[in-house]
Design a protein around this motif. Structure first.
Motif, PDB file in Angstrom:
ATOM      1  N   PRO C   2       0.896  -1.366   0.025  1.00  0.00           N
ATOM      2  CA  PRO C   2       0.100   0.192   0.650  1.00  0.00           C
ATOM      3  C   PRO C   2       0.600   1.731   0.684  1.00  0.00           C
ATOM      4  N   TYR C   3      -0.154   2.106  -0.421  1.00  0.00           N
ATOM      5  CA  TYR C   3       0.777   3.337  -0.971  1.00  0.00           C
ATOM      6  C   TYR C   3      -0.128   4.392  -0.226  1.00  0.00           C
ATOM      7  N   ILE C   4       0.665   5.713   0.724  1.00  0.00           N
ATOM      8  CA  ILE C   4      -0.777   6.397   1.177  1.00  0.00           C
ATOM      9  C   ILE C   4      -0.064   7.550   1.194  1.00  0.00           C
ATOM     10  N   THR C   5      -0.515   8.446   1.053  1.00  0.00           N
ATOM     11  CA  THR C   5       0.248  10.051   0.350  1.00  0.00           C
ATOM     12  C   THR C   5      -0.283  10.813   1.323  1.00  0.00           C
ATOM     13  N   VAL C   6      -0.214  12.090   2.027  1.00  0.00           N
ATOM     14  CA  VAL C   6      -0.605  13.475   2.202  1.00  0.00           C
ATOM     15  C   VAL C   6      -0.167  14.355   1.725  1.00  0.00           C
ATOM     16  N   GLU C   7      -1.502  15.042   1.612  1.00  0.00           N
ATOM     17  CA  GLU C   7      -0.901  16.562   0.382  1.00  0.00           C
ATOM     18  C   GLU C   7      -1.610  17.692   1.666  1.00  0.00           C
ATOM     19  N   SER C   8      -1.014  18.652   2.698  1.00  0.00           N
ATOM     20  CA  SER C   8      -1.182  18.918   3.037  1.00  0.00           C
ATOM     21  C   SER C   8      -0.069  20.284   2.896  1.00  0.00           C
ATOM     22  N   GLY C   9      -0.653  21.354   4.220  1.00  0.00           N
ATOM     23  CA  GLY C   9      -0.184  22.911   4.367  1.00  0.00           C
ATOM     24  C   GLY C   9       1.309  22.163   4.898  1.00  0.00           C
ATOM     25  N   VAL C  10       2.542  23.146   5.483  1.00  0.00           N
ATOM     26  CA  VAL C  10       4.148  22.124   5.066  1.00  0.00           C
ATOM     27  C   VAL C  10       3.827  22.667   7.074  1.00  0.00           C
ATOM     28  N   LEU C  11       4.670  21.035   7.691  1.00  0.00           N
ATOM     29  CA  LEU C  11       5.165  20.291   8.547  1.00  0.00           C
ATOM     30  C   LEU C  11       5.980  20.495   9.158  1.00  0.00           C
ATOM     31  N   SER C  12       5.995  20.595  10.372  1.00  0.00           N
ATOM     32  CA  SER C  12       7.134  19.876  11.398  1.00  0.00           C
ATOM     33  C   SER C  12       7.912  18.705  11.018  1.00  0.00           C
ATOM     34  N   ASP C  13       9.133  19.179  11.353  1.00  0.00           N
ATOM     35  CA  ASP C  13       9.483  16.821  10.974  1.00  0.00           C
ATOM     36  C   ASP C  13       8.907  16.130  12.033  1.00  0.00           C
ATOM     37  N   THR C  14       8.710  16.901  13.173  1.00  0.00           N
ATOM     38  CA  THR C  14       8.083  16.250  14.259  1.00  0.00           C
ATOM     39  C   THR C  14       7.083  15.420  13.444  1.00  0.00           C
ATOM     40  N   GLN C  15       6.600  16.324  13.118  1.00  0.00           N
ATOM     41  CA  GLN C  15       4.826  15.444  12.424  1.00  0.00           C
ATOM     42  C   GLN C  15       4.792  14.729  11.707  1.00  0.00           C
ATOM     43  N   LYS C  16       5.763  14.814  10.746  1.00  0.00           N
ATOM     44  CA  LYS C  16       5.950  13.562   9.953  1.00  0.00           C
ATOM     45  C   LYS C  16       6.614  12.620  10.089  1.00  0.00           C
ATOM     46  N   GLU C  17       7.174  12.783  11.063  1.00  0.00           N
ATOM     47  CA  GLU C  17       7.648  11.212  11.283  1.00  0.00           C
ATOM     48  C   GLU C  17       6.435  10.975  12.186  1.00  0.00           C
ATOM     49  N   GLU C  18       5.806  11.560  13.138  1.00  0.00           N
ATOM     50  CA  GLU C  18       4.043  11.046  13.834  1.00  0.00           C
ATOM     51  C   GLU C  18       3.311  10.858  12.389  1.00  0.00           C
ATOM     52  N   LEU C  19       3.341  11.277  11.574  1.00  0.00           N
ATOM     53  CA  LEU C  19       1.871  10.879  10.765  1.00  0.00           C
ATOM     54  C   LEU C  19       2.454   9.671  10.253  1.00  0.00           C
ATOM     55  N   MET C  20       4.175   9.503   9.603  1.00  0.00           N
ATOM     56  CA  MET C  20       4.322   8.281   8.816  1.00  0.00           C
ATOM     57  C   MET C  20       4.248   6.627   9.825  1.00  0.00           C
ATOM     58  N   LYS C  21       4.576   7.564  11.552  1.00  0.00           N
ATOM     59  CA  LYS C  21       4.521   6.201  11.846  1.00  0.00           C
ATOM     60  C   LYS C  21       2.942   5.568  12.137  1.00  0.00           C
ATOM     61  N   ARG C  22       2.305   6.876  12.562  1.00  0.00           N
ATOM     62  CA  ARG C  22       0.121   6.270  13.450  1.00  0.00           C
ATOM     63  C   ARG C  22      -0.374   5.412  11.932  1.00  0.00           C
ATOM     64  N   LEU C  23      -0.389   6.296  10.856  1.00  0.00           N
ATOM     65  CA  LEU C  23      -0.673   5.636   9.491  1.00  0.00           C
ATOM     66  C   LEU C  23      -0.219   5.367   8.769  1.00  0.00           C
ATOM     67  N   THR C  24       0.838   4.413   9.043  1.00  0.00           N
ATOM     68  CA  THR C  24       1.064   3.273   8.296  1.00  0.00           C
ATOM     69  C   THR C  24       1.004   1.744  10.055  1.00  0.00           C
ATOM     70  N   GLU C  25       0.772   2.642  10.821  1.00  0.00           N
ATOM     71  CA  GLU C  25       0.977   1.394  12.280  1.00  0.00           C
ATOM     72  C   GLU C  25      -1.157   0.757  12.117  1.00  0.00           C
ATOM     73  N   ILE C  26      -1.453   2.816  12.029  1.00  0.00           N
ATOM     74  CA  ILE C  26      -3.134   2.017  12.018  1.00  0.00           C
ATOM     75  C   ILE C  26      -3.717   1.378  10.134  1.00  0.00           C
ATOM     76  N   SER C  27      -3.477   1.288   9.124  1.00  0.00           N
ATOM     77  CA  SER C  27      -3.359   0.971   7.786  1.00  0.00           C
ATOM     78  C   SER C  27      -3.131  -1.137   8.140  1.00  0.00           C
ATOM     79  N   SER C  28      -1.986  -1.021   8.627  1.00  0.00           N
ATOM     80  CA  SER C  28      -1.326  -2.032   8.913  1.00  0.00           C
ATOM     81  C   SER C  28      -2.502  -3.021   8.986  1.00  0.00           C
ATOM     82  N   GLU C  29      -2.914  -2.563  10.152  1.00  0.00           N
ATOM     83  CA  GLU C  29      -3.526  -3.356  11.192  1.00  0.00           C
ATOM     84  C   GLU C  29      -4.891  -3.171  10.829  1.00  0.00           C
TER      85      GLU C  29
END
Lengths: 72, 72, 72, 72, 72, 72
Positions: C2-29
């Motif tokens: 699966p391939y997940i893309t987020v289009e958004s405004g500017v984000l911090s590095d922490t937000q980006k890391e958090e997004l990738m981690k959580r979206l992957t966890e949830i989708s995997s589940e």
């Protein structure tokens, strides 16, 4: 992790396999990134959903055949 | 107005609803943007149209099952 | 894969890391597919390049703040 | 009118030219559609905006180098 | 070579033709680029694959009809 | 919730506002869906990242100017 997408008309299974294999090989070579990191998707769309110059692809094809006297 | 797309294999209606709900919740929380502003789409693709490392997903799956002795 | 893309405004590095981690966890589940098979990309766009209802996001934000009396 | 997109890390001008040229040649050959009908775009993303298995690419790269003892 | 994509619910052939024609005309005019350079694709998705605010579009529609007393 | 994306070269703020406004108006009219449901994004790419017929856009432009004796 490069991601390559192809949007096209309907393709055969062999064309899809060939595309994924070759596009990955070429891109891997040019980018110097191992093939295993490449993800590819193919999105097949009906001719009615593809346009160029504001015209659907079936009309573009008809004109091209008339002008160039060959099929595409 | 964040826009989230998931490209995957075929999913059940429940999986799609769950995905849209949870991905929106999580992203809303991380981005501090109200949920109502999120748009999500899911693009289901056949295994033949998805590749990794230049191989179609059905082959990747078969190898994974052989190596890990579990289904994906 | 699966391939997940987020289009958004500017984000911090922490937000980006958090997004990738959580979206992957949830989708995997939800999808029952191992996390290692997920690819995620984040495309940050300036507010001028994002619109809703035909208006750029900065105008939408201004109206939302006025109506809801809170920031987004 | 096939459309090919590559999402990747930062590339040199030569790599981009080479990619567009070779991917178009190969796809034209496989699809039997004249090269002039192909559109290609390259979307370069920073490593922080690309993830695999829920981790940003810079971490994936570091682990790969450690395991395989070569750079990617 | 601008590329315009529309992701929407199911459309009629006339709507698709009209969309490609008009979107190309307008964009060509605004961007000052000849129409012949425009590529357009339309990706029709079922209501179950489209969400807003974490809810699938069929639910959003039902609520909208109830609130606004008109169909969308 | 239709989603419209434009991939193009660099545009002015006025062009971007105009594009989002007009593309939403037109599409809303054709699809019979209220404007407020439309999301639009504009992805500006450098000429080096856009190709047609396997050639980057700057070369395509140069040839077009020579043949048609006008700028694009």
């Amino acid at each position: 992790m490069p991601y390559i997408t192809v949007e096209s008309g309907v393709l055969s299974d062999t064309q899809k396999e060939e595309l994924m294999k070759r596009l990955t090989e070429i891109s891997s070579e040019i980018m110097k990134i191992p093939q295993e990191f490449f993800v590819t998707t193919i999105k097949e769309l009906p001719d009615k959903n593809f346009g160029i110059g504001g015209k659907t692809i079936d009309k573009v094809k008809a004109e091209y055949i008339q002008t160039h006297n060959k099929h595409i």
